[in-house]
Enzyme design. Structure first.
Site, short mmCIF file in Angstrom:
data_model
loop_
_atom_site.label_atom_id
_atom_site.label_comp_id
_atom_site.label_asym_id
_atom_site.label_seq_id
_atom_site.Cartn_x
_atom_site.Cartn_y
_atom_site.Cartn_z
N ALA A 218 2.25 1.46 7.88
CA ALA A 218 1.48 1.58 9.12
C ALA A 218 2.31 1.29 10.35
O ALA A 218 1.93 1.68 11.46
CB ALA A 218 0.26 0.66 9.08
N PRO B 192 -7.44 2.14 8.59
CA PRO B 192 -6.23 2.95 8.37
C PRO B 192 -5.80 3.13 6.92
O PRO B 192 -4.83 3.86 6.66
CB PRO B 192 -5.16 2.16 9.12
CG PRO B 192 -5.61 0.73 9.02
CD PRO B 192 -7.13 0.79 9.07
N GLN B 193 -6.48 2.51 5.96
CA GLN B 193 -6.00 2.54 4.58
C GLN B 193 -5.73 3.97 4.09
O GLN B 193 -4.67 4.26 3.52
CB GLN B 193 -7.02 1.86 3.65
CG GLN B 193 -6.64 1.92 2.19
CD GLN B 193 -7.63 1.23 1.25
OE1 GLN B 193 -7.25 0.86 0.14
NE2 GLN B 193 -8.87 1.06 1.65
N THR C 212 0.83 -1.20 0.00
CA THR C 212 0.00 0.00 0.00
C THR C 212 0.86 1.25 0.00
O THR C 212 0.75 2.11 -0.87
CB THR C 212 -0.94 0.00 1.21
OG1 THR C 212 -1.60 -1.27 1.31
CG2 THR C 212 -2.00 1.10 1.09
N GLU D 288 9.63 -6.56 -4.19
CA GLU D 288 8.36 -7.15 -3.76
C GLU D 288 8.45 -8.68 -3.82
O GLU D 288 8.77 -9.24 -4.86
CB GLU D 288 7.21 -6.66 -4.64
CG GLU D 288 5.88 -7.37 -4.41
CD GLU D 288 5.45 -7.40 -2.94
OE1 GLU D 288 5.11 -8.50 -2.46
OE2 GLU D 288 5.50 -6.34 -2.29
N ALA D 289 8.16 -9.31 -2.69
CA ALA D 289 8.28 -10.77 -2.60
C ALA D 289 7.21 -11.50 -3.41
O ALA D 289 7.41 -12.64 -3.81
CB ALA D 289 8.23 -11.21 -1.14
N HIS E 200 -5.96 -4.42 11.46
CA HIS E 200 -5.53 -3.03 11.57
C HIS E 200 -4.35 -2.87 12.52
O HIS E 200 -4.21 -1.83 13.17
CB HIS E 200 -6.69 -2.14 12.07
CG HIS E 200 -7.81 -2.02 11.12
ND1 HIS E 200 -9.02 -1.43 11.47
CD2 HIS E 200 -7.95 -2.41 9.83
CE1 HIS E 200 -9.84 -1.48 10.42
NE2 HIS E 200 -9.21 -2.06 9.42
#
Length: 572
Positions: free
Chosen positions: A542, A553-554, A17, A36-37, A508
């Protein structure tokens, strides 16, 4: 074999994100590498990650240790037994894909409160985090589509909203909209929520006010084709992949490398090949609430005693790494209802529902039509709180809600189950993330800390009572006896036992690399997200929040990525 790449100005660990958002913005002015895995969720998770109506049906979102594996998409994190929550081991899914958890979440988008961002500013000593100063970054990140009331075709589910909360002239990449199809059961549950005195907001939940109101929540859905808007479809597909952005997918970061105390690159592995991606200026860590502290620890940043015990050279002795884990919990009151619902219709008429979606971008598959609300526990129940709980809760600003209520509907055996969930949005228990090995391939040790502070139990009992009260005011749609917790669960002790044995995460967790002031024992990064004790290393996700913001929280993750990207571009 080691291969060295050195053309990137900045290397971002994590294409999730925050990672794709900040990488996209920075790549407009410099060369950026993204590690990125995972791969592409359209291939690895199909319609489950693209069709909104399937978002709640992703199998590996199961929270039990027997969850269905999808290691192409999920990191397979498991907690230690939660001693105050039924001794349960919890599976905590986190997106391992381009888009990260924005590719597997349930799409809710809203912003926290004016007071929450004011508290953030106070804790980190930086007024740029006040509501007025972060609002431009919220606006920069997203474009809002007005509600299509003709498509919704539900007279009792109309609403108004603050048209100034977004600025579409900025062409924010993330697409935000309201459901174009409204679940009938949820309109009834919404009446129950409003009966608690939580009136429908006239401005919505994107203008800094949550507590005391309810609303149909905005979601990260592109209404043009009713598909998920993730950080990949927005910041990569919409903004485009600039020439300066190089994405290394199916590539796992193993360790951050240092030249003295300056981050210089990242050791990575693709298939069986290990090599180094250099960063001329900076490494940006965006591996998530569990992944970011894990990588800091194996790279030599964290509590010195822990690192030394595992033979890891200490680069920066930071006691706060992996500490301060906040996690919001939710628990449910469930009844069979007589009203129609989207899940039941999809189960009974799959061909029709798929046709509606395919031809009209409409129907039950086009959306998650949630109705949510927030409140401080009212005085009628607050009087039962202990003095310790009342004192602990006084830390939160006046506009910070303690509980969120979420209305939902699911299909079960041909019937519709109405689900009224209560969620702790001001949790006082704290968990932790640590390591048991210097080997980066060994997953971190995660203790979610659920209910380790008794205050959470007191608030949770009150929250469940409020959910039952909402149900009692719409009893005309209830069929038979309460499914859960069940009529036998009445005393506070029984309610608390039910909650502790059934509560789950709402996905979250945050604040494990907490932002704060230099010298604060819990702080890992400063207000520009720079890691204390080293240079050329930031944490942007985050985990860098000083606390988990109330609600979903997005939106705040995107805001933070935009804010730090802007600071970097301006040389801060």
């Amino acid at each position: 074999m080691y291969i060295h790449f050195s053309d990137a100005s900045r290397t971002v660990i994590g294409g999730g994100t925050a990672g794709l958002a900040i990488a996209s913005r920075l790549s407009a002015v410099a060369k950026v590498a993204v590690i990125e895995a995972g791969g592409f969720y359209e291939q690895d998770n199909g319609n489950l990650s693209t069709v909104p109506g399937y978002a709640q049906n992703i199998p590996f979102l199961d929270t039990t240790p027997s969850y269905p594996l999808n290691s192409l998409m999920d990191w397979d994190y498991l907690s230690v037994p939660q001693t105050q929550a039924g001794n349960r081991v919890i599976h905590y899914a986190q997106g391992k894909t381009l888009g990260g958890s924005s590719a597997i979440n349930t799409l809710a988008y809203h912003r926290a409160t004016v007071g929450a961002y004011g508290k953030w500013a106070d804790l980190v000593g930086d007024t740029s985090y006040t509501w007025a100063n972060v609002l431009p970054y919220f606006k920069k990140s997203a474009t809002l589509t007005a509600p299509n009331f003709a498509k919704r075709n539900t007279p009792n589910a109309t609403f108004t909203y603050d048209t100034t909360a977004f600025d579409n002239s900025l062409k924010g990449p993330l697409q935000v909209s309201w459901a174009q199809w409204q679940d009938p059961t949820i309109t009834w549950l919404a009446q129950g929520i409003r009966s608690l005195g939580l009136a429908m907001s006239s401005i919505g939940f994107n203008s800094g006010i949550l507590a005391g109101f309810s609303a149909y929540v905005t979601t990260s859905v592109d209404p043009r084709n009713a598909t998920r808007s993730s950080s990949r479809t927005s910041y990569m597909d919409t903004v485009g992949v600039p020439a300066g952005l190089k994405v290394y997918h199916h590539t796992t970061a193993r360790k951050i490398l240092f030249n003295g105390s300056t981050a210089s690159g990242v050791s990575v592995v693709t298939d069986s090949t290990t090599y180094t991606l250099m960063a001329k200026k900076e490494v940006i860590l965006s591996a998530g609430v569990f992944g970011s502290p894990h990588l800091l620890l194996v790279s030599g940043i964290g509590p010195a005693a822990t690192l030394k015990s595992l033979g890891i050279t200490v680069v920066s002795n930071l006691a706060g790494v992996g500490q301060n884990l906040w996690d919001q919990l939710y628990f449910q009151v469930i009844n069979i209802v007589s009203t129609p619902s989207g899940p039941a219709e999809a189960a009974a008429n799959p061909a029709l529902v798929e046709k509606q979606y395919r031809e009209q971008a409409w129907g039950p598959l086009s959306s998650i039509s949630a109705y949510i609300s927030f409140e401080k526990i009212p005085a009628s129940l607050r009087g039962a709180f202990s003095s310790a709980t009342a004192t602990a809760l006084s830390w939160f600003p006046a506009d910070w809600p303690e509980v969120e209520y979420v209305a939902g509907a699911v299909a079960s055996g041909g019937a519709t189950l109405g689900v009224m969930s209560s969620c702790l949005t001001a949790p006082l228990s704290r968990g932790s993330v640590t390591i048991s090995s210097s080997d980066p391939s060994v997953l971190p040790v995660i203790d979610l800390g659920w209910f380790t502070n008794p205050a959470d139990g007191e608030v949770a009992v009150a929250g469940l009572k409020r959910a039952r009260e909402a149900w009692s005011n719409i009893s005309s749609i209830v069929v038979g006896d309460e499914i859960a917790p069940g009529a036998a669960v009445q005393s506070d002790a029984d309610i608390l036992a039910y909650i502790k044995n059934s509560a789950t995460q709402i996905w979250h967790a945050g604040a494990t690399c907490a932002m704060g002031k230099k010298g604060d024992g819990k702080a890992v990064v400063d207000s520009s997200a720079r890691v204390f004790g080293v240079s050329s290393l930031r944490v942007v996700d985050a985990s860098a929040f000083p606390f988990q913001v109330p609600g979903h929280p997005q939106g705040t993750v995107y805001m933070l990525a935009e804010k730090i990207a802007d600071a970097i571009i301006k040389g801060k």
